[in-house]
Design an enzyme around this catalytic site. Structure first.
Site, mmCIF file in Angstrom:
data_model
loop_
_atom_site.group_PDB
_atom_site.id
_atom_site.type_symbol
_atom_site.label_atom_id
_atom_site.label_comp_id
_atom_site.label_asym_id
_atom_site.label_seq_id
_atom_site.Cartn_x
_atom_site.Cartn_y
_atom_site.Cartn_z
ATOM 1 N N CYS A 52 0.798 -1.236 0.000
ATOM 2 C CA CYS A 52 0.000 0.000 0.000
ATOM 3 C C CYS A 52 0.823 1.275 0.000
ATOM 4 O O CYS A 52 0.316 2.331 -0.331
ATOM 5 C CB CYS A 52 -0.953 0.007 1.190
ATOM 6 S SG CYS A 52 -0.179 0.413 2.756
ATOM 7 N N CYS A 55 3.729 3.211 4.378
ATOM 8 C CA CYS A 55 4.891 3.210 5.270
ATOM 9 C C CYS A 55 6.161 3.649 4.544
ATOM 10 O O CYS A 55 7.262 3.369 5.027
ATOM 11 C CB CYS A 55 5.087 1.799 5.815
ATOM 12 S SG CYS A 55 5.454 0.634 4.482
ATOM 13 N N GLN A 116 -6.860 14.182 1.736
ATOM 14 C CA GLN A 116 -8.205 14.238 2.333
ATOM 15 C C GLN A 116 -8.150 13.663 3.741
ATOM 16 O O GLN A 116 -7.967 14.388 4.696
ATOM 17 C CB GLN A 116 -9.206 13.513 1.436
ATOM 18 C CG GLN A 116 -9.478 14.281 0.140
ATOM 19 C CD GLN A 116 -10.573 13.659 -0.705
ATOM 20 O OE1 GLN A 116 -11.328 12.802 -0.265
ATOM 21 N NE2 GLN A 116 -10.673 14.094 -1.948
ATOM 22 N N CYS A 117 -8.238 12.337 3.871
ATOM 23 C CA CYS A 117 -8.098 11.802 5.238
ATOM 24 C C CYS A 117 -6.647 11.894 5.681
ATOM 25 O O CYS A 117 -6.342 11.892 6.855
ATOM 26 C CB CYS A 117 -8.595 10.365 5.322
ATOM 27 S SG CYS A 117 -7.401 9.129 4.777
ATOM 28 N N CYS A 152 -4.237 5.342 -2.414
ATOM 29 C CA CYS A 152 -5.038 6.358 -1.743
ATOM 30 C C CYS A 152 -6.491 5.986 -1.983
ATOM 31 O O CYS A 152 -6.892 5.757 -3.122
ATOM 32 C CB CYS A 152 -4.743 7.747 -2.314
ATOM 33 S SG CYS A 152 -5.869 8.996 -1.672
ATOM 34 N N CYS A 154 -9.030 7.951 -0.945
ATOM 35 C CA CYS A 154 -9.925 9.113 -0.869
ATOM 36 C C CYS A 154 -9.926 9.985 -2.108
ATOM 37 O O CYS A 154 -10.969 10.390 -2.579
ATOM 38 C CB CYS A 154 -9.516 10.015 0.290
ATOM 39 S SG CYS A 154 -9.508 9.256 1.896
ATOM 40 N N THR A 268 11.293 -9.358 0.699
ATOM 41 C CA THR A 268 9.939 -9.192 0.154
ATOM 42 C C THR A 268 9.228 -10.528 -0.041
ATOM 43 O O THR A 268 8.047 -10.553 -0.334
ATOM 44 C CB THR A 268 9.959 -8.427 -1.184
ATOM 45 O OG1 THR A 268 10.726 -9.177 -2.126
ATOM 46 C CG2 THR A 268 10.536 -7.041 -1.034
ATOM 47 N N SER A 353 15.718 -8.445 -4.655
ATOM 48 C CA SER A 353 16.939 -8.752 -5.402
ATOM 49 C C SER A 353 16.646 -9.682 -6.568
ATOM 50 O O SER A 353 15.659 -10.421 -6.573
ATOM 51 C CB SER A 353 17.965 -9.394 -4.469
ATOM 52 O OG SER A 353 17.470 -10.630 -4.023
ATOM 53 N N GLU A 1264 -21.633 10.771 -1.265
ATOM 54 C CA GLU A 1264 -21.876 9.435 -1.805
ATOM 55 C C GLU A 1264 -22.278 9.344 -3.288
ATOM 56 O O GLU A 1264 -21.930 8.382 -3.954
ATOM 57 C CB GLU A 1264 -22.993 8.773 -0.986
ATOM 58 C CG GLU A 1264 -22.631 8.548 0.463
ATOM 59 C CD GLU A 1264 -23.851 8.104 1.264
ATOM 60 O OE1 GLU A 1264 -24.789 8.906 1.408
ATOM 61 O OE2 GLU A 1264 -23.867 6.965 1.704
HETATM 62 C C1 LIG Z 1 3.950 -6.245 -2.696
HETATM 63 C C2 LIG Z 1 4.775 -7.148 -3.584
HETATM 64 C C3 LIG Z 1 4.539 -7.138 -4.949
HETATM 65 C C4 LIG Z 1 5.282 -7.963 -5.789
HETATM 66 N N1 LIG Z 1 5.008 -7.970 -7.124
HETATM 67 C C5 LIG Z 1 5.705 -8.809 -7.945
HETATM 68 C C6 LIG Z 1 5.432 -8.875 -9.338
HETATM 69 O O1 LIG Z 1 4.558 -8.171 -9.844
HETATM 70 N N2 LIG Z 1 6.141 -9.741 -10.084
HETATM 71 C C7 LIG Z 1 7.118 -10.533 -9.550
HETATM 72 O O2 LIG Z 1 7.757 -11.285 -10.282
HETATM 73 N N3 LIG Z 1 7.400 -10.491 -8.240
HETATM 74 C C8 LIG Z 1 6.716 -9.650 -7.440
HETATM 75 N N4 LIG Z 1 6.987 -9.635 -6.105
HETATM 76 C C9 LIG Z 1 7.960 -10.588 -5.580
HETATM 77 C C10 LIG Z 1 9.331 -10.002 -5.454
HETATM 78 O O3 LIG Z 1 9.844 -9.666 -6.712
HETATM 79 C C11 LIG Z 1 10.195 -11.047 -4.812
HETATM 80 O O4 LIG Z 1 9.688 -11.250 -3.515
HETATM 81 C C12 LIG Z 1 11.619 -10.591 -4.721
HETATM 82 O O5 LIG Z 1 12.230 -10.492 -5.958
HETATM 83 C C13 LIG Z 1 12.415 -11.528 -3.853
HETATM 84 O O6 LIG Z 1 13.664 -10.942 -3.623
HETATM 85 P P1 LIG Z 1 14.148 -10.547 -2.167
HETATM 86 O O7 LIG Z 1 15.529 -10.051 -2.308
HETATM 87 O O8 LIG Z 1 13.225 -9.646 -1.499
HETATM 88 O O9 LIG Z 1 14.084 -11.971 -1.499
HETATM 89 P P2 LIG Z 1 14.108 -12.383 0.021
HETATM 90 O O10 LIG Z 1 12.742 -12.341 0.602
HETATM 91 O O11 LIG Z 1 15.151 -11.617 0.726
HETATM 92 O O12 LIG Z 1 14.549 -13.891 -0.172
HETATM 93 C C14 LIG Z 1 13.736 -14.765 -0.904
HETATM 94 C C15 LIG Z 1 14.331 -16.145 -1.027
HETATM 95 O O13 LIG Z 1 15.394 -16.134 -1.957
HETATM 96 C C16 LIG Z 1 16.552 -16.760 -1.415
HETATM 97 N N5 LIG Z 1 17.702 -16.037 -1.939
HETATM 98 C C17 LIG Z 1 17.840 -14.690 -2.017
HETATM 99 N N6 LIG Z 1 18.999 -14.402 -2.629
HETATM 100 C C18 LIG Z 1 19.603 -15.574 -2.909
HETATM 101 C C19 LIG Z 1 20.826 -15.921 -3.534
HETATM 102 N N7 LIG Z 1 21.655 -15.001 -3.974
HETATM 103 N N8 LIG Z 1 21.095 -17.223 -3.652
HETATM 104 C C20 LIG Z 1 20.269 -18.187 -3.202
HETATM 105 N N9 LIG Z 1 19.120 -17.903 -2.609
HETATM 106 C C21 LIG Z 1 18.779 -16.614 -2.469
HETATM 107 C C22 LIG Z 1 16.388 -16.637 0.072
HETATM 108 O O14 LIG Z 1 17.062 -17.676 0.748
HETATM 109 C C23 LIG Z 1 14.905 -16.707 0.259
HETATM 110 O O15 LIG Z 1 14.499 -18.032 0.379
HETATM 111 C C24 LIG Z 1 6.283 -8.811 -5.241
HETATM 112 C C25 LIG Z 1 6.513 -8.819 -3.862
HETATM 113 C C26 LIG Z 1 5.776 -7.992 -3.037
HETATM 114 C C27 LIG Z 1 6.026 -8.009 -1.563
HETATM 115 S S1 FES Z 2 -6.172 10.930 1.497
HETATM 116 FE FE1 FES Z 2 -7.205 9.273 2.476
HETATM 117 S S2 FES Z 2 -6.157 7.577 1.717
HETATM 118 FE FE2 FES Z 2 -5.306 9.218 0.593
HETATM 119 S S1 FES Z 3 3.272 -1.160 2.258
HETATM 120 FE FE1 FES Z 3 1.438 -1.144 3.381
HETATM 121 S S2 FES Z 3 2.167 -0.769 5.385
HETATM 122 FE FE2 FES Z 3 3.932 -1.027 4.275
#
Ligand SMILES: Cc1cc2nc3c(=O)[nH]c(=O)nc-3n(C[C@H](O)[C@H](O)[C@H](O)COP(=O)(O)OP(=O)(O)OC[C@H]3O[C@@H](n4cnc5c(N)ncnc54)[C@H](O)[C@@H]3O)c2cc1C
Ligand code: FES
Ligand code: FES
Length: 1332
Positions: A52, A55, A116-117, A152, A154, A268, A353, A1264
């Site tokens: 969202c 944060c 707004q909010c 957002c 609102c 992530t 990553s 509304e």
């Molecule tokens: C809100 C949100 C939206 C997203 N939207 C998309 C999207 O539209 N399309 C999409 O493809 N993805 C999407 N993702 C997923 C995101 O791309 C992956 O979660 C991200 O790429 C994982 O990388 P990280 O570094 O955060 O992994 P981490 O969470 O840090 O690690 C993930 C896993 O990978 C392993 N790992 C990490 N690096 C290595 C390495 N070098 N060697 C071996 N293992 C490793 C870790 O051990 C772990 O198990 C989304 C995620 C979120 C939270």
């Molecule tokens: S102003 Fe309320 S969520 Fe954006």
């Molecule tokens: S992205 Fe929603 S609280 Fe962090």
């Protein structure tokens, strides 16, 4: 290793101040650290899962290798503090404040009315701030990309975008001049007397952006980063330890001795798993300080990219490299760039990553299919040595699993150059254009034998078609060595259809759609390849149409309103576009929401335990394990409630905590209170409940019809005689449309804090609610104390939309029981998932109709039946049902009209009020019926609407008289402003020229009744104090949820007291200042409270009359001072006794509304028929709101409501499992409109020269009504679909349920690809989700 073991000291900076943590807990995310530990509450919690943007903060790091500082926006909710060693964090508090100087970003978003909010505002500010730190003069594309991950609920985004647009170099241009549709090209249409048109804000008064004023990067961190003696860092938390090595060797050793420990990079994937699935990792390895993982090496064959590089870094790298080489070499680079631009949000891409994405092996990873199709490989290392592994079909084994051994680490990824004659493409289709995981995503590559159309190599991979990335190997085999032509491709589609089969109950659902996407995406690739072959002169084929992306540039829009009269005093703010009174505080993060209230001594947190069964007896409740957990103080059950165990509203009861039986998944059973939020949550997870299932849970409208499961009373209304009229008509038609529900998704989840005062059972409740009095009464009833012992305070809400009217009182009552039992303050802030699960939504409706009409288009009779899914308790459903029937005529005078509406009792969470309160469902069914009539008569729908509209003095079907004059003016004006006739023709022409893209246009009116049909709710009170220094404190019964009621009340008081608004303050709404308040709802807040404030101010002003007469030239302060010494009361209450409205359901007549608000909306969309993806290219709305008290606030309500309606009718889908569990419990699964959904041109016009004798200063309620006008997008999509169907030889009415998601729109287009998909017989399988 455990908590208490001595770990390293974590060191980082926040807003220029050093933070050192000797006991950093790896499970602590930056968001809770900021909010709970440092009391920096400007950064908000909206979802906790990266979805969202509330944060958003900025992280800066020094890179010794390049001696540069990088800045990037991140989601604090997914960032472990342990990851921050050596980083500088900037939060909204760090960039500007009202105490020092506000930052230009804060100023511009606020003054452009983009807050707004305000709950999303700090996140918006920080996303934009991070962009400006990297690019002080961004393009519009940069801005929309930067804001893509910030939701957002609102504003509808337009004002936020307009505020941010002022930073662009060409501040008012969409920047596509010369490159397509540019805003400047349409100027002549809008520029007459531009200078005289009132503007909502004046950009000339904005502070300039001065990058030299920004916080400097802490020199200490530069020294730290440059220091050569980097050492391994270790942190120990309560349950988890963290190790951050500094060399690859060390990382390899750690990994080999702890193969189960995850490598956390962006967190992530691991973060959401820990948070939402309760996965516990005793050890986390953080390789972010291992430099080898970030190396980039270019070779003659391609580029090796370090697996630790963030996706943003990969994108920048490829964007930098691509132009340096001939296009043919960088096909793969460009395909990856395309995919990366749409993957997640910028905040996610900045930390996620490359290695993490590959290793997460998501079923719908966007990168893996492209990397695999593009012949990429990874270099991996372990203590067994190094090896290279190809990313192919053998690599991705199953959900989240790859062929790599647990101890292996990806060091880098090889992305090869392409060769001449080699083409690569990446295509995806997602529920929302941006910030959404793909439904189906693909990478495709083909390599042709030299200058021929014969395929030498082909590689096709899909995501979203199984548990992991899958190869279409058999399809490739059917293509290879063959010429790339219709015959080969025709065969390939058939093979693909057989090869990628999904069972009808496959997880994720959308089975037909996903299968058809595999074909249509291959077809799109085919068109791209043919185009390229032709450009290379390899083929000379006549090409089918060229596939272009949907238009995407947001252009400047118009907001037209009437100037105040020239005679109005300059000081009088009524009718002027005054900024929301808290906008600046909201933009600086200083605005206080419920959970921002500082903790009190000994305060406890509460978490609830909910039912996992839809219909069952509770056979046992075991809380013993929960009570043994650290920090858990108590468990609250129904037995602890000293008073009423139910909350009563409008005569209907709702159980607070289930005792013996549950009737939906998500029903609250007990609550755990503990010293911290984390402990309360763990306690709740440890409560054990056994159930005995009861037979036959009821979920759908069809179930309730079969089992006759309805709440009483059911409502009926009619005029004329439909049965007789049906016999006289030229044509009869029967139809049905299903409309899904809608989650409120207020950005601030339900929040409350109940504090026992300590004597005489007095309680103070700080609650985010639209109805403080109901909360007060419910707490008093629950605790069995009089109402005078409970004060309910509401400072502001971070959005509400009807969801905080009744449900909040139940949550607050349980919190109060906990406060009573423990004698401690108890805070209860729902997690997003719990909020969505527990608190209900807008009612889904099944509408069935029979309509009789004449060949001239007049509708003679209509019989409509509404089934509203109320859920397991009645709540306000009867009132919703009534409002549905009262609005079923909309703008049309149908002489014989029969309506029946029932609230269906089901085993789903109880649904509740939501902006529009049934009207958006009611009229939708009617307009769909009218659309069918138009199709059957072969006439444009706008003509049928026009023919049937009320004209002249009119009477509704409940016998209320009204004049539709302004309704017709809105309609006519909208047709002119939108240039409807010419655009209708242009749309038809476009459709003749395009087979796979269609445009659609629709124009729809609304007539919306304002005020409560329940007469007693039409009252309001106010209390106005004038202090000795002349400052004024206004209190009234309305609550501020972003709709600007306090701003308007300040304007009212200013006019009545003849003083500037700066002397007037509104602190909060509270039950000890204004008692017995009505809910802020029904678009009636300003009407009612405005009159009460006016009344109080007039009384005060009159009291001052003798003083003024004595000293006519005196100042306000001098009069007040004199009045005080003359012992004149400087405090007054005001009261408004609103209209005596009623509805007699036996007689089927009444005057349930004070007046009507009218509007008309015209929308045009462009639809990609192959994927169902669409874009609203233009929206024009003309609204009659009388004389607006505050045009900027009212236009904000119009735009925000329209976007909420757009979400309702085209995007937002609540999905329930066959056993009644809500799947969609966060922004990752439930998509509300984002900035990518804003109409590219979004014009709003307030109808001039309108007045309204029934409301304050001749204004009208507007909160509304406009939600329904979002349906204009639905009908424009339907129009485009009809054009596509006609190309397939299909004519006549067709069924398209709401929301018209890409899935529904695509399947309704009935392309040759969708027709190929075999449809499983209903009943022959258990679908993944219920059709509610
Ligand atoms: C809100 C949100 C939206 C997203 N939207 C998309 C999207 O539209 N399309 C999409 O493809 N993805 C999407 N993702 C997923 C995101 O791309 C992956 O979660 C991200 O790429 C994982 O990388 P990280 O570094 O955060 O992994 P981490 O969470 O840090 O690690 C993930 C896993 O990978 C392993 N790992 C990490 N690096 C290595 C390495 N070098 N060697 C071996 N293992 C490793 C870790 O051990 C772990 O198990 C989304 C995620 C979120 C939270
Ligand atoms: S102003 Fe309320 S969520 Fe954006
Ligand atoms: S992205 Fe929603 S609280 Fe962090």
């Amino acid at each position: 290793m455990s908590a208490g073991t001595e770990g390293d000291t974590l060191c980082f900076f926040i807003n220029g101040k050093k933070v050192t943590e000797n006991h950093a807990d790896p499970e602590t995310m930056l968001l809770s650290f900021l909010r709970e530990k440092l009391r920096l509450t400007g950064t908000k919690y909206g979802c906790g899962g990266g979805g969202c943007g509330a944060c958003t903060v900025m992280v800066s790091r020094y890179q010794p290798a390049t001696k540069t500082i990088i800045h990037y926006a991140v989601n604090a909710c997914l960032l472990p503090i342990c990851q921050l060693h050596g980083a500088a964090v900037t939060t909204v508090e760090g960039i500007g404040s009202t105490k020092t100087r506000i930052h230009p970003v804060q100023e511009r978003i606020a003054k452009a009315h983009g807050s707004q909010c305000g709950f999303c505002t700090p996140g918006m500010v920080m996303s934009m701030y991070a962009l400006l730190r990297n690019k002080p003069q961004p393009s519009m594309e940069d801005i929309t990309q930067a804001l893509a991950g910030n939701l957002c609920r609102c504003t509808g985004y337009r004002p936020i975008v307009d505020g941010c647009r002022t930073f662009c170099q060409e501040a008012n241009c969409c920047q596509t001049n010369g490159g397509g549709d540019c805003c400047l090209d349409v100027k002549d249409e809008t520029d007459e007397q531009d200078d005289e048109k009132p503007q909502l804000f004046n950009k000339d008064e904005f502070l300039p952006l001065d990058p030299t004023q920004e916080l400097i990067f802490p020199p200490e961190l530069i020294l730290m980063a440059e220091s050569s003696n980097l050492k391994t860092l270790t942190f120990y938390g309560e349950r988890t330890s963290w190790v951050s090595p500094t060399s690859l060797d060390e990382l390899v050793q750690l990994r080999s001795s702890n193969p189960k420990a995850p490598l956390v990079m962006g967190n992530t994937n691991i973060g959401p798993d820990m948070k939402f699935k309760g996965v516990l990792h005793p050890l986390i390895i953080s390789p972010t300080r291992v430099l080898e993982l970030f190396d980039v090496t270019q070779t003659a064959q391609g580029v090796w990219v370090g697996a630790g590089c963030s996706l943003s870094e990969v994108q920048s790298l490829l964007e930098k490299l691509a132009p340096q080489f001939p296009e043919e070499k960088t096909e793969l680079f460009r395909a990856l760039i395309r995919q990366l631009r749409n993957l997640g949000s910028q905040q996610i891409r900045n930390v996620a990553s490359l290695g993490g994405n590959i290793m997460s092996a998501y079923p719908n990873s966007d990168l893996n299919p492209v990397l695999a199709a593009g012949n990429c490989k990874v270099s991996v290392v372990s203590n067994g040595g190094r090896r290279e592994v190809h990313l192919n079909q053998d690599f991705f084994v199953s959900f989240g699993k790859t062929v790599l051994k647990p101890e292996e680490i990806i060091v880098s990824v090889f992305i090869p150059f392409t060769r001449e004659g080699e083409f690569v493409s990446a295509l995806r289709q997602a529920p929302r254009k941006e910030g959404a995981f793909a439904t189906v995503t693909t990478g495709m590559r083909v390599f042709f034998s030299e200058r021929s159309r014969v395929v030498q190599e082909v590689s096709i991979y899909y995501g979203g078609m199984g548990p992991t990335t899958v190869s279409a190997a058999k399809t490739c085999a059917a293509i290879v060595s063959k010429p790339w032509d219709d015959e080969t491709l025709g065969r390939a589609y058939d093979v693909l259809l057989d090869e990628l089969v999904l069972p009808p109950s496959a997880p994720g659902g959308k089975v037909e759609f996903r299968r058809s996407l595999t074909l249509s995406l291959l077809f799109k690739f085919n068109l791209e390849v043919l185009q390229k072959l032709r450009e290379m002169n390899v083929i000379k084929d006549e090409l089918p149409e060229r596939i272009r992306p949907l238009p995407r540039d947001i252009q400047p829009s118009l907001q037209e309103y009437q100037h105040v009269s020239k005679d109005q005093s300059a000081q009088d703010p009524v009718g002027r576009p005054i900024m929301h009174r808290s906008a600046i505080s909201q933009a600086t993060g200083e605005a206080v929401y419920c959970d921002d209230i500082p903790r009190t001594d000994g305060e406890l947190f509460m978490a609830v335990v909910t039912s996992s069964r839809a219909h069952a007896k509770i056979t046992s409740l075991d809380v013993s394990e929960a009570l043994r957990l650290p920090g858990v103080v108590d468990v609250i059950t129904a037995k602890d409630i000293p008073g009423k165990k139910v909350r009563t509203v409008f005569g209907y009861d709702e159980e607070l905590l289930a005792e013996s039986q549950v009737s939906c998944v998500g029903q609250m059973i007990c609550a755990v209170v503990a010293d911290t939020k984390a402990h309360a949550k763990r306690g709740a997870a440890a409560v054990k409940i056994s159930y005995e299932d009861l037979p036959d849970p009821v979920f759908t409208a069809e179930d309730t019809i079969e089992k006759s499961s309805f709440f009483e009373p059911r409502r009926v209304i009619w005029r004329g005689n439909v049965t007789e009229a049906f016999k006289t008509v030229d044509q009869l038609h029967e139809g049905e449309i299903r409309m899904g529900g809608q989650e409120h998704f207020y950005m601030e989840t339900q929040s409350m804090l109940v504090v026992p005062v300590g004597e005489e059972t007095e309680f103070k409740a700080y609650v985010s609610t639209q109805w403080p009095t109901l909360t007060q009464d419910a707490i008093a009833d629950t605790l069995n104390i009089p109402s005078n012992r409970v004060t309910c305070h509401v400072k502001r809400m971070g959005g509400a939309f009807g969801g905080k009217v009744t449900k909040t009182s139940i949550l607050a009552s349980i919190t109060a029981v906990a406060a009573l039992k423990t004698s401690r303050a108890v805070r209860f802030v729902l997690e997003r998932g719990d909020d969505m699960l527990i608190t209900g939504a807008r009612h889904p409706v099944l509408g069935r109709y029979k309509v009789g009409f004449m060949m001239d288009g007049s509708i003679v009779a209509a019989d409509i039946q509404y089934y509203t899914n109320a859920g397991n308790s009645i709540d306000e459903s009867t009132l919703v049902v009534e409002k549905i029937l009262l609005h079923m005529d909309n703008a049309y005078n149908i002489p014989n009209l029969h309506g029946r509406a029932s609230a269906c009792r089901t085993n789903l969470p109880s649904n509740t009020a939501f902006r529009g309160f049934g009207v958006p469902q009611s009229i939708m069914i009617v307009e769909n019926m009218i659309n069918d009539v138009a199709v059957l008569l072969g006439r444009p729908a706008d003509q049928i609407r026009e023919i049937n509209m009320y004209k002249g003095p009119s009477v509704t079907h409940y016998k209320m008289e009204f004049s539709p004059e302004n309704m017709l003016r809105c309609w006519d004006d909208c047709k002119v402003k939108s240039d409807f006739s010419a655009r209708r023709k242009a749309v038809d022409q476009f459709n003749q020229q395009n087979r796979w893209k269609k445009r659609g246009i629709a124009i729809i009116p609304i007539k919306y009744g304002i005020a409560f049909a329940e007469s007693f709710l039409n009252q309001a009170g106010a209390l106005v104090h004038v202090y000795k220094d002349g400052s004024v404190l206004v209190t009234h019964g309305g609550t501020e949820m972003g709709q600007g009621i306090h701003t308007k009340m300040q304007q009212v008081a200013s006019r009545e007291l003849h003083i500037p608004t700066s002397k007037i303050y509104i602190s909060e709404t509270s039950t000890n200042t204004v008692p017995n308040t009505c809910p802020s709802a029904a678009s009636f807040g300003t009407d009612a409270n405005g009159m009460a404030v006016k009344n109080a101010c007039m009384i005060l002003y009159q009291r001052l009359e003798p003083i003024r007469q004595k000293n006519p030239k005196g100042s306000w302060e001098s009069w007040i001072n004199a009045a005080y010494f003359e012992k004149i009361s400087l405090s007054a209450t005001g009261f408004y006794r609103g209209p005596d409205l009623y509805m007699d359901w036996d007689k089927m007549e009444g005057q349930p509304y004070a007046y009507f608000t009218y509007a008309t909306c015209c929308c045009e969309v462009e639809l990609d028929c192959l994927t169902g993806d669409y874009r609203t290219v233009r929206t024009d709305i003309v609204v009659d709101i009388g004389r607006s008290v505050n045009p900027s606030v009212d236009i904000g309500q119009i735009e925000g409501a329209f976007m909420q309606g757009l979400g309702l009718y085209t995007l937002e889908e609540l999905k329930f499992s066959p056993s009644g569990l809500l799947y969609t419990r966060g922004p990752s699964q439930y998509k509300i409109p984002a900035v990518c959904d804003v109409p590219l041109r979004f014009n709003v016009y307030l109808l001039p020269d309108s007045s309204n004798p029934h409301a304050i200063y001749s204004s009208k309620g507007i909160g509304e009504p406009i939600v329904f006008l979002g349906s204009t997008v639905f009908f424009a999509i339907k129009d485009a679909v009809a054009a596509a169907r006609s190309d397939s030889g299909l004519v006549g009415p067709f069924s398209l349920d709401s929301p018209a998601t890409p899935e529904r729109a695509c399947l309704a287009c009935a392309s040759p690809f969708t027709k190929k998909i075999p449809v499983s017989k209903p009943g022959s399988f258990k679908p993944w989700a219920l059709n509610i």
